[in-house]
Design a protein around this motif. Structure first.
Motif, PDB file in Angstrom:
ATOM      1  N   GLU A  44      51.663  84.700  55.912  1.00  0.00           N
ATOM      2  CA  GLU A  44      50.277  85.009  55.552  1.00  0.00           C
ATOM      3  C   GLU A  44      49.461  85.427  56.770  1.00  0.00           C
ATOM      4  N   MET A  45      49.675  84.743  57.877  1.00  0.00           N
ATOM      5  CA  MET A  45      48.945  85.097  59.100  1.00  0.00           C
ATOM      6  C   MET A  45      49.305  86.515  59.563  1.00  0.00           C
ATOM      7  N   LEU A  46      50.577  86.832  59.485  1.00  0.00           N
ATOM      8  CA  LEU A  46      51.010  88.176  59.887  1.00  0.00           C
ATOM      9  C   LEU A  46      50.425  89.248  58.982  1.00  0.00           C
ATOM     10  N   LEU A  47      50.408  88.962  57.687  1.00  0.00           N
ATOM     11  CA  LEU A  47      49.828  89.922  56.742  1.00  0.00           C
ATOM     12  C   LEU A  47      48.350  90.158  57.051  1.00  0.00           C
ATOM     13  N   LYS A  48      47.648  89.077  57.392  1.00  0.00           N
ATOM     14  CA  LYS A  48      46.232  89.201  57.744  1.00  0.00           C
ATOM     15  C   LYS A  48      46.058  90.071  58.988  1.00  0.00           C
ATOM     16  N   LYS A  49      46.912  89.843  59.951  1.00  0.00           N
ATOM     17  CA  LYS A  49      46.814  90.611  61.193  1.00  0.00           C
ATOM     18  C   LYS A  49      47.117  92.088  60.939  1.00  0.00           C
ATOM     19  N   ILE A  50      48.166  92.336  60.188  1.00  0.00           N
ATOM     20  CA  ILE A  50      48.550  93.720  59.888  1.00  0.00           C
ATOM     21  C   ILE A  50      47.457  94.420  59.092  1.00  0.00           C
ATOM     22  N   LEU A  66      44.588  95.226  61.462  1.00  0.00           N
ATOM     23  CA  LEU A  66      44.924  96.381  62.304  1.00  0.00           C
ATOM     24  C   LEU A  66      44.825  97.684  61.509  1.00  0.00           C
ATOM     25  N   PHE A  67      45.239  97.611  60.256  1.00  0.00           N
ATOM     26  CA  PHE A  67      45.157  98.799  59.401  1.00  0.00           C
ATOM     27  C   PHE A  67      43.700  99.194  59.167  1.00  0.00           C
ATOM     28  N   GLN A  68      42.860  98.192  58.899  1.00  0.00           N
ATOM     29  CA  GLN A  68      41.435  98.461  58.693  1.00  0.00           C
ATOM     30  C   GLN A  68      40.789  99.031  59.955  1.00  0.00           C
ATOM     31  N   LEU A  69      41.317  98.634  61.096  1.00  0.00           N
ATOM     32  CA  LEU A  69      40.820  99.154  62.379  1.00  0.00           C
ATOM     33  C   LEU A  69      41.415 100.525  62.711  1.00  0.00           C
ATOM     34  N   LYS A  70      42.263 101.026  61.802  1.00  0.00           N
ATOM     35  CA  LYS A  70      42.914 102.336  61.947  1.00  0.00           C
ATOM     36  C   LYS A  70      43.841 102.394  63.158  1.00  0.00           C
ATOM     37  N   ARG A  71      44.406 101.250  63.482  1.00  0.00           N
ATOM     38  CA  ARG A  71      45.376 101.191  64.582  1.00  0.00           C
ATOM     39  C   ARG A  71      46.775 101.214  63.963  1.00  0.00           C
ATOM     40  N   TYR A  72      47.104 102.383  63.426  1.00  0.00           N
ATOM     41  CA  TYR A  72      48.295 102.518  62.582  1.00  0.00           C
ATOM     42  C   TYR A  72      49.598 102.282  63.337  1.00  0.00           C
ATOM     43  N   SER A  73      49.660 102.751  64.560  1.00  0.00           N
ATOM     44  CA  SER A  73      50.885 102.547  65.347  1.00  0.00           C
ATOM     45  C   SER A  73      51.124 101.065  65.605  1.00  0.00           C
ATOM     46  N   GLU A  74      50.040 100.317  65.819  1.00  0.00           N
ATOM     47  CA  GLU A  74      50.170  98.873  66.045  1.00  0.00           C
ATOM     48  C   GLU A  74      50.618  98.152  64.776  1.00  0.00           C
ATOM     49  N   VAL A  75      50.181  98.655  63.629  1.00  0.00           N
ATOM     50  CA  VAL A  75      50.631  98.086  62.349  1.00  0.00           C
ATOM     51  C   VAL A  75      52.152  98.155  62.268  1.00  0.00           C
ATOM     52  N   ILE A  76      52.676  99.325  62.551  1.00  0.00           N
ATOM     53  CA  ILE A  76      54.125  99.547  62.455  1.00  0.00           C
ATOM     54  C   ILE A  76      54.866  98.704  63.493  1.00  0.00           C
ATOM     55  N   LYS A  77      54.321  98.653  64.696  1.00  0.00           N
ATOM     56  CA  LYS A  77      54.938  97.860  65.769  1.00  0.00           C
ATOM     57  C   LYS A  77      54.951  96.378  65.407  1.00  0.00           C
ATOM     58  N   GLU A  78      53.836  95.889  64.884  1.00  0.00           N
ATOM     59  CA  GLU A  78      53.725  94.474  64.506  1.00  0.00           C
ATOM     60  C   GLU A  78      54.747  94.124  63.427  1.00  0.00           C
ATOM     61  N   PHE A  79      54.892  95.008  62.477  1.00  0.00           N
ATOM     62  CA  PHE A  79      55.863  94.778  61.398  1.00  0.00           C
ATOM     63  C   PHE A  79      57.287  94.700  61.953  1.00  0.00           C
ATOM     64  N   LYS A  80      57.628  95.625  62.819  1.00  0.00           N
ATOM     65  CA  LYS A  80      58.987  95.662  63.366  1.00  0.00           C
ATOM     66  C   LYS A  80      59.279  94.445  64.244  1.00  0.00           C
ATOM     67  N   GLN A  81      58.288  94.040  65.043  1.00  0.00           N
ATOM     68  CA  GLN A  81      58.504  92.932  65.976  1.00  0.00           C
ATOM     69  C   GLN A  81      58.600  91.580  65.272  1.00  0.00           C
ATOM     70  N   ASN A  82      57.928  91.449  64.149  1.00  0.00           N
ATOM     71  CA  ASN A  82      57.874  90.146  63.473  1.00  0.00           C
ATOM     72  C   ASN A  82      58.488  90.188  62.080  1.00  0.00           C
ATOM     73  N   ILE A  83      59.447  91.055  61.905  1.00  0.00           N
ATOM     74  CA  ILE A  83      60.032  91.263  60.583  1.00  0.00           C
ATOM     75  C   ILE A  83      60.666  89.990  60.023  1.00  0.00           C
ATOM     76  N   GLU A  84      61.108  89.096  60.921  1.00  0.00           N
ATOM     77  CA  GLU A  84      61.765  87.857  60.466  1.00  0.00           C
ATOM     78  C   GLU A  84      60.787  86.887  59.807  1.00  0.00           C
ATOM     79  N   TYR A  85      59.494  87.037  60.107  1.00  0.00           N
ATOM     80  CA  TYR A  85      58.509  86.092  59.575  1.00  0.00           C
ATOM     81  C   TYR A  85      57.796  86.606  58.326  1.00  0.00           C
ATOM     82  N   ILE A  86      58.073  87.823  57.941  1.00  0.00           N
ATOM     83  CA  ILE A  86      57.227  88.456  56.931  1.00  0.00           C
ATOM     84  C   ILE A  86      57.996  88.752  55.650  1.00  0.00           C
ATOM     85  N   ASP A  87      57.265  88.705  54.544  1.00  0.00           N
ATOM     86  CA  ASP A  87      57.848  89.017  53.240  1.00  0.00           C
ATOM     87  C   ASP A  87      57.903  90.536  53.082  1.00  0.00           C
ATOM     88  N   LYS A  88      59.083  91.087  53.243  1.00  0.00           N
ATOM     89  CA  LYS A  88      59.244  92.548  53.244  1.00  0.00           C
ATOM     90  C   LYS A  88      59.073  93.154  51.853  1.00  0.00           C
TER      91      LYS A  88
END
Length: 459
Positions: A176-182, A185-207
């Protein structure tokens, strides 16, 4: 008898110490209370257990005056809180916390009071203390997160979640925390960071999370990584394939990939899922027209049009597609097919008449159809413009002026073409300055460089 009273008093003093210890998360060494303090304290506890907060507060205050023990301040704080005296509760809790600064209940009380009193900086300070001292009390992470969210501070949400050690959190909370962060970041239009965050923390997130996949689609799309956007949109469809808008989006993304196989795949999937959707068929026909597959485009739409009314709509759509592609003869063919079914559809009458006026062909027929369309809707700006333009082509300029002027009067947001027509009419009526004015309006709306050239010529 005297010995019995003394033994009873010793027993009560002993019990009072144990009761105090149970209320705190620290192990404290308490001074010996005299009988009066013990009596007040026990009476306070008795009233507290019954919810008699005024009486409880009175006894706890007396006990504090007798003993000066700061733990009594905690009980005073609790009683004041339950009496909605938040300022006094906070003051008492703060005094007790000076000594018992690892007491969870005290800290919780201070958080609640500072929130009730709208002391934002103190509220956050106390929350941070709670998170620091009791890291396993996960609910307070969410309380802080909700507070930051309520202020709409997306950057602070990201910063707060960055301070967390995701591996130490329960899996659901980390997700849930990761989803909030992503999402932030999306709302801030930091799209590259969204993708990076997803890739780096894929083990913690509901894909399989639908909202997450929507964010990934849009993030990849916004950085023009269309192939990845297409991949995630396909996944989204597999997760939630009930919404036709998802299929339209798949088609849109497929166009941007410029991959013919993906475009065809997107149409195939969409039409298979929604075989009777006319708009999907129209969209596919546009694509087929681009490939020069006119017969296939026609069949794609007509295959689901069984009634005459649907066939008329289909031919009108095909004519519009052909006209946009500058395939005027194909457009005429479709309008004529529609009119062979019925000559009562006002849109087809108007559109066909306008196309003939553009080509300068069969102007008498165009005039007839335009009049018929106007008889059905006399104040329609588009129909008035068509009539005006046909009359212009017939060199009946004064009549033309009246119709196009009326068209302008009846629309709040005239299109570029309408101003252009009016400018051309004004020009032949030798009203050059007015013509330039309307050419300029046409250019502002449509940004057509040919109109700009015309303006420069006239000036």
């Amino acid at each position: 008898m005297r010995i019995f009273i003394i033994l009873t008093l010793i027993f009560f003093i002993s019990c009072s110490k144990e009761l105090i210890k149970e209320k705190s998360e620290e192990k404290f060494v308490y001074p010996n209370y005299d009988s009066k303090t013990t009596s007040y304290f026990l009476e306070g506890l008795r009233n507290k257990s019954k919810g008699n907060w005024e009486a409880a507060l009175r006894y706890f205050n007396w006990a504090y005056k007798e003993s000066k023990n700061l733990y009594m301040k905690k009980e005073i704080a609790i009683a004041n809180y339950n009496l909605s005296r938040f300022e006094k509760s906070l003051s008492a809790a703060d005094s007790a916390f000076d000594k018992y600064n690892n007491d969870f209940e005290l800290l919780e009380l201070m958080i609640n009071c500072s929130y009730k009193l709208k002391k934002d900086s103190l509220f956050i300070f106390n929350l941070d203390q709670m998170i620091d001292k009791f890291p396993q009390k996960y609910s307070y992470y969410f309380i802080k997160l909700r507070y930051i969210e309520s202020n709409g501070d997306l950057e602070s949400i990201v910063k707060f979640i960055n301070t967390l050690n995701l591996s130490s959190l329960p899996p659901q909370m980390a997700n849930e925390m990761l989803l909030k962060k992503i999402y932030s970041l999306f709302q801030l239009k930091r799209y590259s960071e969204v993708i990076k965050e997803f890739k780096q923390n894929i083990e913690y997130i509901d894909k399989e999370n639908i909202a997450l996949n929507e964010i990934l689609v849009n993030s990849h799309y916004n950085i023009k990584n269309y192939k990845q956007a297409y991949t995630y949109q396909m996944k989204l469809i597999n997760l939630n394939s009930l919404d036709i808008e998802d299929f339209y989006k798949l088609i849109l993304i497929s166009y941007n990939t410029e991959d013919k196989s993906k475009i065809e795949e997107s149409f195939e999937l969409s039409i298979k899922k929604f075989p009777q959707d006319l708009d999907l068929r129209v969209e596919r026909s546009k694509y087929l027209f681009n490939l020069g597959k006119y017969t296939e485009a026609e069949n794609s739409i007509l295959s689901i049009c069984k009634s005459d009314s649907l066939k008329i709509i289909a031919f009108n759509e095909l004519a519009t597609i052909a006209d946009v592609k500058n395939l005027k003869r194909e457009a005429i063919k479709y309008y004529e097919k529609a009119l062979s079914i019925s000559k009562e559809n006002k849109n087809i009458l108007n559109n066909y008449a306008y196309l003939l006026s553009e080509l300068g062909e069969n102007l008498d027929l165009a005039l007839e159809y335009s009049k018929k369309a106007l008889s059905k809707e006399p104040n329609n700006p588009s129909y008035l413009d068509t009539m005006g333009w046909i009359l212009y082509k017939l060199k009946r300029y004064e009549e033309s002026y009246n119709y196009v002027k009326k068209a302008l009067d009846y629309t709040d947001n005239p299109i570029s073409e309408l101003h252009k027509h009016f400018a051309e009419i004004l020009l032949v009526l030798d009203r050059k300055s007015e013509a330039v004015e309307h050419f300029e309006k046409a250019y502002i709306i449509g940004k057509d460089p040919k109109i700009l050239e015309k303006i420069e010529e006239l000036k």
